[in-house]
Design a protein around this motif. Structure first.
Motif, PDB file in Angstrom:
ATOM      1  N   TYR A 127      15.690 -51.939  -9.645  1.00  0.00           N
ATOM      2  CA  TYR A 127      15.518 -50.864  -8.659  1.00  0.00           C
ATOM      3  C   TYR A 127      16.848 -50.307  -8.149  1.00  0.00           C
ATOM      4  CZ  TYR A 127      10.555 -52.207  -8.005  1.00  0.00           C
ATOM      5  OH  TYR A 127       9.226 -52.477  -8.162  1.00  0.00           O
ATOM      6  N   CYS A 155      14.507 -57.189   2.890  1.00  0.00           N
ATOM      7  CA  CYS A 155      13.248 -56.593   2.405  1.00  0.00           C
ATOM      8  C   CYS A 155      12.231 -56.719   3.548  1.00  0.00           C
ATOM      9  CB  CYS A 155      12.759 -57.352   1.178  1.00  0.00           C
ATOM     10  SG  CYS A 155      11.009 -57.089   0.843  1.00  0.00           S
ATOM     11  N   PRO A 156      11.680 -55.602   4.042  1.00  0.00           N
ATOM     12  CA  PRO A 156      10.775 -55.685   5.196  1.00  0.00           C
ATOM     13  C   PRO A 156       9.575 -56.592   4.957  1.00  0.00           C
ATOM     14  CG  PRO A 156      11.176 -53.387   4.575  1.00  0.00           C
ATOM     15  CD  PRO A 156      11.901 -54.230   3.579  1.00  0.00           C
ATOM     16  N   MET A 157       9.050 -56.586   3.737  1.00  0.00           N
ATOM     17  CA  MET A 157       7.867 -57.410   3.504  1.00  0.00           C
ATOM     18  C   MET A 157       8.157 -58.899   3.710  1.00  0.00           C
ATOM     19  SD  MET A 157       5.115 -57.589   0.459  1.00  0.00           S
ATOM     20  CE  MET A 157       6.194 -57.732  -0.920  1.00  0.00           C
ATOM     21  N   ASN A 199       9.166 -62.655  -2.752  1.00  0.00           N
ATOM     22  CA  ASN A 199       9.603 -61.737  -1.688  1.00  0.00           C
ATOM     23  C   ASN A 199       9.262 -62.343  -0.320  1.00  0.00           C
ATOM     24  OD1 ASN A 199       9.341 -60.430  -4.161  1.00  0.00           O
ATOM     25  ND2 ASN A 199       8.990 -58.439  -3.252  1.00  0.00           N
ATOM     26  N   CYS A 244       4.325 -53.937   0.946  1.00  0.00           N
ATOM     27  CA  CYS A 244       5.582 -53.245   0.641  1.00  0.00           C
ATOM     28  C   CYS A 244       5.324 -51.756   0.803  1.00  0.00           C
ATOM     29  CB  CYS A 244       5.996 -53.548  -0.798  1.00  0.00           C
ATOM     30  SG  CYS A 244       7.164 -52.332  -1.428  1.00  0.00           S
ATOM     31  N   VAL A 292       7.009 -49.280  -0.092  1.00  0.00           N
ATOM     32  CA  VAL A 292       7.369 -48.482  -1.272  1.00  0.00           C
ATOM     33  C   VAL A 292       6.147 -48.341  -2.197  1.00  0.00           C
ATOM     34  CG1 VAL A 292       8.896 -48.367  -3.300  1.00  0.00           C
ATOM     35  CG2 VAL A 292       9.755 -49.283  -1.126  1.00  0.00           C
ATOM     36  N   GLU A 318       2.013 -54.523  -6.378  1.00  0.00           N
ATOM     37  CA  GLU A 318       2.104 -54.426  -4.915  1.00  0.00           C
ATOM     38  C   GLU A 318       1.363 -53.190  -4.415  1.00  0.00           C
ATOM     39  OE1 GLU A 318       6.209 -54.531  -3.736  1.00  0.00           O
ATOM     40  OE2 GLU A 318       6.552 -56.459  -4.704  1.00  0.00           O
ATOM     41  N   CYS A 354      13.118 -47.396  -2.456  1.00  0.00           N
ATOM     42  CA  CYS A 354      13.345 -48.582  -1.624  1.00  0.00           C
ATOM     43  C   CYS A 354      14.710 -48.441  -0.953  1.00  0.00           C
ATOM     44  CB  CYS A 354      13.300 -49.852  -2.469  1.00  0.00           C
ATOM     45  SG  CYS A 354      13.698 -51.310  -1.467  1.00  0.00           S
TER      46      CYS A 354
END
Ligand code: 13P
Ligand code: SF4
Length: 344
Positions: A28, A90-92, A123, A209, A211, A237, A297
């Protein structure tokens, strides 16, 4: 912006560091970062690669924090893992804290005794991986979630999956577990969640996620209307209805294989991070490859060529910056959960 002077500095630093450094890059990342990859891969591939870089003093990880943490736990303690972004949360991964996970665990084990295995998506924080390791569970990635779910359900009758509701639900459905036996755990509503969990085989944490939840069935419908015959592939996801409306789904590495193996002239719309999709479009110019809709992302984008240069230079002068560390206790238990995955 002219990146050439930065590229020249990176080149120079790499020459000076030689085999002391290895650069791992997730798919990514942007092209200006990807071009420096000794290894590029998805989350699972990069974990495997990180564990094998015995010759390198420095492992520079261009990705997000949970990936660099995993690399730091899998490599030798004498090696250093550096995250050029410094901080790339990573927010998740922060949607499931150990405190909340423990509360769910206590309530579910009161219901099912020890007939329950915890699985966490890669994650997630190192602390949550350690929680799963301590309770007989494992880590999985988007490439092997179904395999790990099968492994868990061969041992116990129930599993709880953190922190991605959609990867969890898509994987459970793929194993033939009906929707009514998949419960969602909302940690703000533990009583209601527990009531829903009665009769469930799989409990999935309510994280996501952004995204990938960005994609909708309207995007799929629109691309099919505009490009009759288009093949749609999405990341797991994405929400269940999007995965079911697509022709296929898979991790980033599986998506790349799908494009690689498609016959020349194919038209393919992909529901995942846009950097990877536009790159695939350029690399496979005999096919038409396009984003299902552009979704980016922002956390991956925190890694820039300039930050990579600064990180490499810090190694050259022997004063490495952005070193990722995990305490010994967390590392011990999290590694158990990671090894259960890597050994499968
Ligand atoms: P992969 O497991 O496909 O590398 O995905 C990681 C990720 O962060 C997807 O959002
Ligand atoms: Fe996290 Fe989603 Fe970015 Fe992956 S794409 S790093 S899950 S925010």
């Amino acid at each position: 912006m002219n990146l050439e002077p930065i590229f020249a500095d990176i080149e120079q630093a790499r020459r000076e560091l030689g085999t002391d450094v290895v650069i791992l890059v997730h798919h990514y990342e942007s092209d200006g970062v990807i071009r420096w990859a000794d290894f590029r891969g998805d989350s699972l591939e990069l974990s495997r690669v990180a564990a094998k870089q015995h010759q390198a003093r420095y492992i520079v990880f261009c990705g997000v924090d949970f990936m660099a943490e995993t690399a730091a736990m899998l490599c030798d303690p004498s090696q250093q893992v550096l995250l050029p972004a410094g901080d790339a949360p990573c927010p998740m991964a922060y949607m499931a804290s150990v405190k909340r996970a423990q509360e769910a665990w206590d309530r579910l084990t009161a219901l099912w005794s020890d007939d329950l295995v915890p699985i966490t998506y890669q994650n997630s924080t190192a602390a949550l991986k350690a929680f799963c390791g301590r309770h007989g569970g494992a880590v999985c990635t988007s490439s092997n979630a179904e395999r790990l779910f099968r492994w868990a359900l061969e041992q116990k009758r129930h599993l709880i999956f953190f922190p991605d509701e959609w990867l969890g639900t898509n994987s459970a459905l793929a194993l033939g577990i009906p929707r009514e036996r998949i419960a969602v755990w909302d940690s703000d509503e533990p009583d209601a969640s527990l009531a829903q969990a009665r009769g469930a085989t799989v409990v999935v944490w309510q994280g996501y996620c952004h995204v990938h939840t960005f994609f909708t069935t309207d995007h799929v419908r629109a691309v099919r209307e505009q490009y009759p015959g288009v093949r749609v592939i999405v990341h797991p996801e994405c929400p269940v209805d999007v995965v079911q409306a697509a022709d296929a789904y898979g991790s980033t590495a599986q998506i790349i294989r799908y494009v690689e193996q498609a016959p020349a002239g194919s038209v393919i719309a992909i529901g995942t991070e846009v950097n990877m999709v536009t790159r695939l479009g350029r690399e496979y110019s005999d096919k038409t490859v396009m984003p299902l809709s552009p979704s980016r992302c922002g956390t991956m984008a925190l890694t820039t060529p300039a930050k990579l240069r600064d990180t490499l230079r810090s190694c050259v002068v022997g004063d490495p910056i952005h070193v990722v560390s995990v305490d010994d206790e967390t590392r011990r238990w999290a590694n158990l959960a990671l090894e259960r995955m890597l050994n499968l």
